[in-house]
Design an enzyme around this catalytic site. Structure first.
Site, PDB file in Angstrom:
ATOM      1  N   TYR A 159       0.839  -1.213   0.000  1.00  0.00           N
ATOM      2  CA  TYR A 159       0.000   0.000   0.000  1.00  0.00           C
ATOM      3  C   TYR A 159       0.875   1.266   0.000  1.00  0.00           C
ATOM      4  O   TYR A 159       0.633   2.186  -0.780  1.00  0.00           O
ATOM      5  CB  TYR A 159      -0.897  -0.044   1.239  1.00  0.00           C
ATOM      6  CG  TYR A 159      -1.871   1.102   1.382  1.00  0.00           C
ATOM      7  CD1 TYR A 159      -3.063   1.122   0.668  1.00  0.00           C
ATOM      8  CD2 TYR A 159      -1.617   2.160   2.268  1.00  0.00           C
ATOM      9  CE1 TYR A 159      -3.975   2.172   0.820  1.00  0.00           C
ATOM     10  CE2 TYR A 159      -2.512   3.195   2.426  1.00  0.00           C
ATOM     11  CZ  TYR A 159      -3.693   3.202   1.700  1.00  0.00           C
ATOM     12  OH  TYR A 159      -4.581   4.241   1.850  1.00  0.00           O
ATOM     13  N   LYS A 211       1.211   4.291  -2.857  1.00  0.00           N
ATOM     14  CA  LYS A 211       0.922   5.700  -2.578  1.00  0.00           C
ATOM     15  C   LYS A 211       2.156   6.580  -2.852  1.00  0.00           C
ATOM     16  O   LYS A 211       2.016   7.731  -3.297  1.00  0.00           O
ATOM     17  CB  LYS A 211       0.438   5.863  -1.132  1.00  0.00           C
ATOM     18  CG  LYS A 211      -0.877   5.133  -0.844  1.00  0.00           C
ATOM     19  CD  LYS A 211      -2.016   5.612  -1.748  1.00  0.00           C
ATOM     20  CE  LYS A 211      -3.369   5.051  -1.385  1.00  0.00           C
ATOM     21  NZ  LYS A 211      -4.445   5.479  -2.284  1.00  0.00           N
TER      22      LYS A 211
HETATM   23  P1  NAP Z   1     -13.304   2.693   1.224  1.00  0.00           P
HETATM   24  O1  NAP Z   1     -14.274   3.198   2.247  1.00  0.00           O
HETATM   25  O2  NAP Z   1     -12.831   1.294   1.319  1.00  0.00           O
HETATM   26  O3  NAP Z   1     -13.951   2.956  -0.242  1.00  0.00           O
HETATM   27  C1  NAP Z   1     -13.239   2.576  -1.386  1.00  0.00           C
HETATM   28  C2  NAP Z   1     -13.999   2.979  -2.629  1.00  0.00           C
HETATM   29  O4  NAP Z   1     -13.214   2.579  -3.778  1.00  0.00           O
HETATM   30  C3  NAP Z   1     -15.350   2.299  -2.786  1.00  0.00           C
HETATM   31  O5  NAP Z   1     -16.252   3.188  -3.396  1.00  0.00           O
HETATM   32  C4  NAP Z   1     -15.038   1.130  -3.735  1.00  0.00           C
HETATM   33  O6  NAP Z   1     -16.155   0.691  -4.518  1.00  0.00           O
HETATM   34  C5  NAP Z   1     -14.006   1.770  -4.634  1.00  0.00           C
HETATM   35  N1  NAP Z   1     -13.157   0.793  -5.325  1.00  0.00           N
HETATM   36  C6  NAP Z   1     -12.390  -0.169  -4.788  1.00  0.00           C
HETATM   37  N2  NAP Z   1     -11.768  -0.853  -5.768  1.00  0.00           N
HETATM   38  C7  NAP Z   1     -12.160  -0.309  -6.955  1.00  0.00           C
HETATM   39  C8  NAP Z   1     -11.879  -0.586  -8.309  1.00  0.00           C
HETATM   40  N3  NAP Z   1     -11.060  -1.567  -8.677  1.00  0.00           N
HETATM   41  N4  NAP Z   1     -12.464   0.189  -9.260  1.00  0.00           N
HETATM   42  C9  NAP Z   1     -13.308   1.189  -8.912  1.00  0.00           C
HETATM   43  N5  NAP Z   1     -13.616   1.491  -7.643  1.00  0.00           N
HETATM   44  C10 NAP Z   1     -13.049   0.745  -6.669  1.00  0.00           C
HETATM   45  O7  NAP Z   1     -11.970   3.591   1.204  1.00  0.00           O
HETATM   46  P2  NAP Z   1     -11.703   5.086   1.735  1.00  0.00           P
HETATM   47  O8  NAP Z   1     -11.244   4.999   3.139  1.00  0.00           O
HETATM   48  O9  NAP Z   1     -12.842   5.966   1.397  1.00  0.00           O
HETATM   49  O10 NAP Z   1     -10.408   5.477   0.863  1.00  0.00           O
HETATM   50  C11 NAP Z   1     -10.497   6.215  -0.350  1.00  0.00           C
HETATM   51  C12 NAP Z   1      -9.085   6.565  -0.827  1.00  0.00           C
HETATM   52  O11 NAP Z   1      -8.393   7.293   0.199  1.00  0.00           O
HETATM   53  C13 NAP Z   1      -8.229   5.332  -1.124  1.00  0.00           C
HETATM   54  O12 NAP Z   1      -7.385   5.589  -2.222  1.00  0.00           O
HETATM   55  C14 NAP Z   1      -7.395   5.186   0.152  1.00  0.00           C
HETATM   56  O13 NAP Z   1      -6.190   4.512  -0.090  1.00  0.00           O
HETATM   57  C15 NAP Z   1      -7.171   6.645   0.495  1.00  0.00           C
HETATM   58  N6  NAP Z   1      -6.824   6.851   1.907  1.00  0.00           N
HETATM   59  C16 NAP Z   1      -7.696   6.502   2.903  1.00  0.00           C
HETATM   60  C17 NAP Z   1      -7.320   6.708   4.227  1.00  0.00           C
HETATM   61  C18 NAP Z   1      -8.224   6.372   5.373  1.00  0.00           C
HETATM   62  O14 NAP Z   1      -7.760   6.512   6.518  1.00  0.00           O
HETATM   63  N7  NAP Z   1      -9.468   5.950   5.141  1.00  0.00           N
HETATM   64  C19 NAP Z   1      -6.060   7.255   4.530  1.00  0.00           C
HETATM   65  C20 NAP Z   1      -5.214   7.585   3.490  1.00  0.00           C
HETATM   66  C21 NAP Z   1      -5.604   7.383   2.183  1.00  0.00           C
HETATM   67  P3  NAP Z   1     -17.126  -0.517  -3.983  1.00  0.00           P
HETATM   68  O15 NAP Z   1     -17.963   0.083  -2.878  1.00  0.00           O
HETATM   69  O16 NAP Z   1     -17.968  -0.860  -5.161  1.00  0.00           O
HETATM   70  O17 NAP Z   1     -16.231  -1.608  -3.513  1.00  0.00           O
END
Ligand code: NAP
Length: 248
Positions: free
Chosen positions: A156, A160
């Site tokens: 991961y 990033k």
């Molecule tokens: P999340 O709640 O797990 O949601 C992920 C989203 O991405 C969902 O809408 C999912 O769709 C979609 N997705 C997954 N695989 C996909 C694919 N192959 N094609 C198209 N859509 C896909 O994640 P989140 O926490 O909101 O994170 C969003 C972004 O922020 C990510 O890039 C993550 O790495 C980054 N981020 C998050 C955090 C954190 O603390 N949460 C911190 C740093 C960075 P489905 O619902 O259909 O599966």
């Protein structure tokens, strides 16, 4: 005047979490929204209805961000339906955590494909319309662990860190065409992705953050709004940390 009035935005992975939060904030600022998801059909339908009720044009596309051809088709479909692509938010991402000793090749490849290759796929796909318009803003969702590293997240954090390098390079290539590229490095944001950690670990994380709380999806959406809008017209090639001071 709303900050994104009349602009068409693509947000990948917006059926839940940060992507959904961005869609909601952008809709309030007058954007028309094309968003993608991988499998959550019902959540996508509900978001489409929520955003449309808010008076904006909104459509959800089931499109795998790691698939190059699907990204090309998505951009073509959005151009046909919306007529322009002004902002791209590459937000879709997954985790497949584990110590390197136990990490499989598939866990490495899936994370790189969905988190990183997706950014290449979508950036290539929107390039033609943005070059024609001589304007665009591309925002890539990175993470503080892409800068700092994190035990158990070699795949991961590599994905990033790669996003940050890609963002800086594309900013250098596309600046003369008035296309800006920036990334956002969220810290600990409370979504389904972090829920998997369990309450004890979540409390521990909150305690280590100088602002003493996990971030909300709105915290990230507001920073994304700044980079999407003309408020950041002179900002490109940057990694904006939105982490409550976690990485200081
Ligand atoms: P999340 O709640 O797990 O949601 C992920 C989203 O991405 C969902 O809408 C999912 O769709 C979609 N997705 C997954 N695989 C996909 C694919 N192959 N094609 C198209 N859509 C896909 O994640 P989140 O926490 O909101 O994170 C969003 C972004 O922020 C990510 O890039 C993550 O790495 C980054 N981020 C998050 C955090 C954190 O603390 N949460 C911190 C740093 C960075 P489905 O619902 O259909 O599966």
């Amino acid at each position: 005047m709303k900050l994104l009035e009349g602009k068409t935005v693509i947000i990948t992975g917006a059926s839940r979490g940060i992507g959904k939060g961005i869609a909601e904030v952008f809709a309030n600022q007058g954007a028309n929204i094309a968003f993608t998801y991988r499998s959550s059909d019902e959540k996508a339908k509900a978001l489409e209805e929520e955003l449309s009720a808010n008076g904006c044009k909104a459509k959800g596309y089931k499109s795998d961000a790691s698939d190059f051809d699907a990204a090309q088709k998505l951009a073509t479909d959005v151009m046909e339906e919306f007529g322009s692509i002004d902002v791209l938010v590459n937000n879709a991402g997954i985790t497949k955590d584990g110590l390197l000793m136990r990490m499989s090749e598939d866990d490495f490849d899936r994370v790189m494909d969905i988190n990183m290759k997706s950014v290449f796929n979508m950036t290539k796909a929107v390039l033609r319309p943005m070059l024609k318009q001589r304007k665009g803003s591309i925002i890539n969702m990175s993470s503080v662990v892409g800068v700092k590293g994190n035990a158990g997240q070699a795949n991961y954090s590599a994905s990033k860190a790669a996003i940050n390098g890609f963002t800086k390079s594309t900013a250098l290539e596309l600046g003369s065409r008035n296309i800006r590229c920036n990334s956002i490095a969220p810290g600990f944001i409370e979504t389904e992705m972090t829920e998997a950690l369990g309450e004890d670990q979540i409390k521990e994380w909150r305690n280590t953050i100088p602002l003493k709380r996990g971030g909300s999806t709105e915290d990230i959406a507001n920073a994304t709004l700044f980079l999407a809008s003309d408020m950041s017209a002179y900002v490109t090639g940057q990694v904006l940390h939105v982490c409550g001071g976690m990485l200081t």
